[in-house]
Enzyme design. Sequence first.
Site, PDB file in Angstrom:
ATOM      1  N   LYS A   1       0.627  -1.377  -0.050  1.00 52.64           N
ATOM      2  CA  LYS A   1       0.386   0.039  -0.281  1.00 52.64           C
ATOM      3  C   LYS A   1       0.865   0.838  -0.404  1.00 52.64           C
ATOM      4  O   LYS A   1       0.450   1.969  -0.655  1.00 52.64           O
ATOM      5  CB  LYS A   1      -1.041   0.577   1.175  1.00 52.64           C
ATOM      6  CG  LYS A   1      -1.889  -0.793   1.157  1.00 52.64           C
ATOM      7  CD  LYS A   1      -2.952  -0.294   2.085  1.00 52.64           C
ATOM      8  CE  LYS A   1      -4.285  -1.227   2.363  1.00 52.64           C
ATOM      9  NZ  LYS A   1      -5.436  -1.406   2.788  1.00 52.64           N
TER      10      LYS A   1
ATOM     11  N   LYS B   1      -5.303  -8.663  -6.208  1.00 51.07           N
ATOM     12  CA  LYS B   1      -7.184  -8.770  -5.328  1.00 51.07           C
ATOM     13  C   LYS B   1      -7.797  -7.173  -6.615  1.00 51.07           C
ATOM     14  O   LYS B   1      -6.963  -6.581  -6.605  1.00 51.07           O
ATOM     15  CB  LYS B   1      -7.395  -8.812  -3.920  1.00 51.07           C
ATOM     16  CG  LYS B   1      -6.645  -7.913  -3.370  1.00 51.07           C
ATOM     17  CD  LYS B   1      -7.134  -7.756  -2.008  1.00 51.07           C
ATOM     18  CE  LYS B   1      -6.852  -6.650  -0.912  1.00 51.07           C
ATOM     19  NZ  LYS B   1      -7.653  -6.342  -0.080  1.00 51.07           N
TER      20      LYS B   1
ATOM     21  N   LYS C   1     -10.892  -1.825  -3.023  1.00 47.25           N
ATOM     22  CA  LYS C   1     -11.522  -0.576  -2.863  1.00 47.25           C
ATOM     23  C   LYS C   1     -10.042   0.289  -2.932  1.00 47.25           C
ATOM     24  O   LYS C   1     -10.873   1.339  -2.933  1.00 47.25           O
ATOM     25  CB  LYS C   1     -12.002  -0.816  -0.616  1.00 47.25           C
ATOM     26  CG  LYS C   1     -13.325  -1.662  -0.681  1.00 47.25           C
ATOM     27  CD  LYS C   1     -13.704  -1.759   0.460  1.00 47.25           C
ATOM     28  CE  LYS C   1     -12.685  -2.208   1.582  1.00 47.25           C
ATOM     29  NZ  LYS C   1     -12.973  -3.576   1.929  1.00 47.25           N
TER      30      LYS C   1
HETATM   31  P1  TYM Z   1     -10.989  -5.820   4.280  1.00 45.05           P
HETATM   32  O1  TYM Z   1     -11.786  -4.473   4.635  1.00 45.05           O
HETATM   33  O2  TYM Z   1      -9.341  -4.793   3.606  1.00 45.05           O
HETATM   34  O3  TYM Z   1     -10.961  -6.610   3.755  1.00 45.05           O
HETATM   35  C1  TYM Z   1     -12.229  -7.739   4.531  1.00 45.05           C
HETATM   36  C2  TYM Z   1     -11.715  -9.158   4.088  1.00 45.05           C
HETATM   37  O4  TYM Z   1     -12.119  -8.957   2.559  1.00 45.05           O
HETATM   38  C3  TYM Z   1     -11.552  -9.696   1.968  1.00 45.05           C
HETATM   39  N1  TYM Z   1     -10.815  -9.437   0.661  1.00 45.05           N
HETATM   40  C4  TYM Z   1     -11.319  -9.837  -0.453  1.00 45.05           C
HETATM   41  N2  TYM Z   1     -11.665 -11.238  -0.379  1.00 45.05           N
HETATM   42  C5  TYM Z   1     -11.487 -12.127  -1.989  1.00 45.05           C
HETATM   43  N3  TYM Z   1     -11.586 -11.053  -2.902  1.00 45.05           N
HETATM   44  C6  TYM Z   1     -11.409  -9.803  -2.494  1.00 45.05           C
HETATM   45  N4  TYM Z   1     -10.593  -9.293  -3.563  1.00 45.05           N
HETATM   46  C7  TYM Z   1     -10.988  -8.988  -1.101  1.00 45.05           C
HETATM   47  N5  TYM Z   1     -10.995  -8.368  -0.519  1.00 45.05           N
HETATM   48  C8  TYM Z   1     -10.280  -7.778   0.602  1.00 45.05           C
HETATM   49  C9  TYM Z   1      -9.974  -9.264   3.274  1.00 45.05           C
HETATM   50  O5  TYM Z   1      -9.217 -10.290   3.243  1.00 45.05           O
HETATM   51  C10 TYM Z   1     -10.588  -8.942   4.558  1.00 45.05           C
HETATM   52  O6  TYM Z   1     -11.218 -10.784   4.802  1.00 45.05           O
HETATM   53  N6  TYM Z   1      -7.706  -5.329   7.738  1.00 45.05           N
HETATM   54  C11 TYM Z   1      -8.996  -5.834   7.453  1.00 45.05           C
HETATM   55  C12 TYM Z   1     -10.280  -5.277   8.402  1.00 45.05           C
HETATM   56  C13 TYM Z   1     -10.029  -5.989   9.971  1.00 45.05           C
HETATM   57  C14 TYM Z   1     -10.010  -7.032  10.279  1.00 45.05           C
HETATM   58  C15 TYM Z   1      -9.743  -6.397  11.765  1.00 45.05           C
HETATM   59  C16 TYM Z   1     -10.573  -8.054   9.930  1.00 45.05           C
HETATM   60  C17 TYM Z   1      -9.552  -5.132  10.588  1.00 45.05           C
HETATM   61  N7  TYM Z   1      -9.273  -5.881  12.024  1.00 45.05           N
HETATM   62  C18 TYM Z   1      -9.551  -7.690  12.596  1.00 45.05           C
HETATM   63  C19 TYM Z   1     -10.128  -9.642  11.008  1.00 45.05           C
HETATM   64  C20 TYM Z   1     -10.465  -9.636  12.414  1.00 45.05           C
HETATM   65  C21 TYM Z   1      -9.326  -5.514   6.586  1.00 45.05           C
HETATM   66  O7  TYM Z   1      -8.710  -4.367   5.390  1.00 45.05           O
HETATM   67  O8  TYM Z   1      -9.890  -5.894   5.255  1.00 45.05           O
END
Ligand code: TYM
Length: 339
Positions: free
Chosen positions: A119, A209, A212
Amino acid sequence: MAKQVILTGLRANNGLHIGNYLGALLPMVDMANKHAAEYQINLFVPDLHSFTTPIDHMQLYEQTINNLKIFVAAGLDLNNPNIHIYRQSFIPAHSELTWILDCFTGFGEMSRMTQFKDKSDKLSEDRISVGLFNYPVLMAADILLYGASYVPVGDDQSQHIEFTRDIAERMNAKFGELFVVPKPVKEQHAFFGKDQGLRIRDLTDPHKKMSKSDETGKGVVFLGDSADTAKRKIIGAATDSLNEVRHDYTAQPGVSNLLDILTLLGGNAQDFVGQNQYGPLKSAVAEKVAVFLDQFQGSLKHVDTSALTHKLETSEVAMNAQASQTLYRVQKAVGLRVA
Ligand code: TYM
């Protein structure tokens, strides 16, 4: 004995896309409804994580509520008392525990996080925040406050789960049994099996991937896109010049991605495997995605907002109490409170 906890979070940046929905949110909702009899399920919106990279702050609050509505539209059972939904910033213990954990985390350890490297490579130097660097520590606090054993996430987050285990073990070794250590990622994969979800890729660059944070949005189908816009994005998806439909992430990531999306939307990928043109596959995926978006946007309009708000507030009270207990234990251990 208290129930074991399954916990996961989804950020509310830029609106969600079908990668989040099909790859993460839908599997989360299915998992929550399936395991809620035996486990405590925590599904939360990590709103403090949202501005680790630049965002439109005027939209954050509304997007957070909208994300929660999407959980409901996807079938989350709000009546189940073992399912909790909440906003991270409404529970101050997340920030407080983060600071404490920061002081036991190595600079080198954070520098090795691949998501930080990826990032920050995309941002100019003055836009790389300490928050982005620190992101995994806040994520560890999110998990450790509730003693979560299972944290279903996509594989881009696995390194953060390993870090959470490391910091929990380090603190436990120094201060006694403070934290539940989450299960190793491998064991979690075995537990969730297929429910863990798939990584959906960007349509214009299938080596990365669907994300967002992608600012152009061309390779990303957002849940708010009109059926026509979505169709155009699918038809324009990058493929390859091999001219044979095969499921091979290494040689044909674009085609494999389309096959995955088709399967997740209930289509039959086998109908296309072996064909020597990509057009029919793209049209079928475009059609499925368009139908899905129409239906989904319809269900979203019918979500009962007052039931959602009530659930949110009840969960936030209950989770505040749980998180505060853990924080107090830690505050005593590090000498901020007397035992
Ligand atoms: P985030 O918000 O980027 O994404 C949330 C979840 O979606 C998955 N993901 C995807 N899965 C499949 N295809 C994609 N293109 C794709 N893009 C994202 C991510 O792997 C994730 O599981 N750090 C985390 C949020 C978070 C969190 C936590 C998660 C903050 N604290 C504690 C679990 C426990 C994040 O940025 O996910």
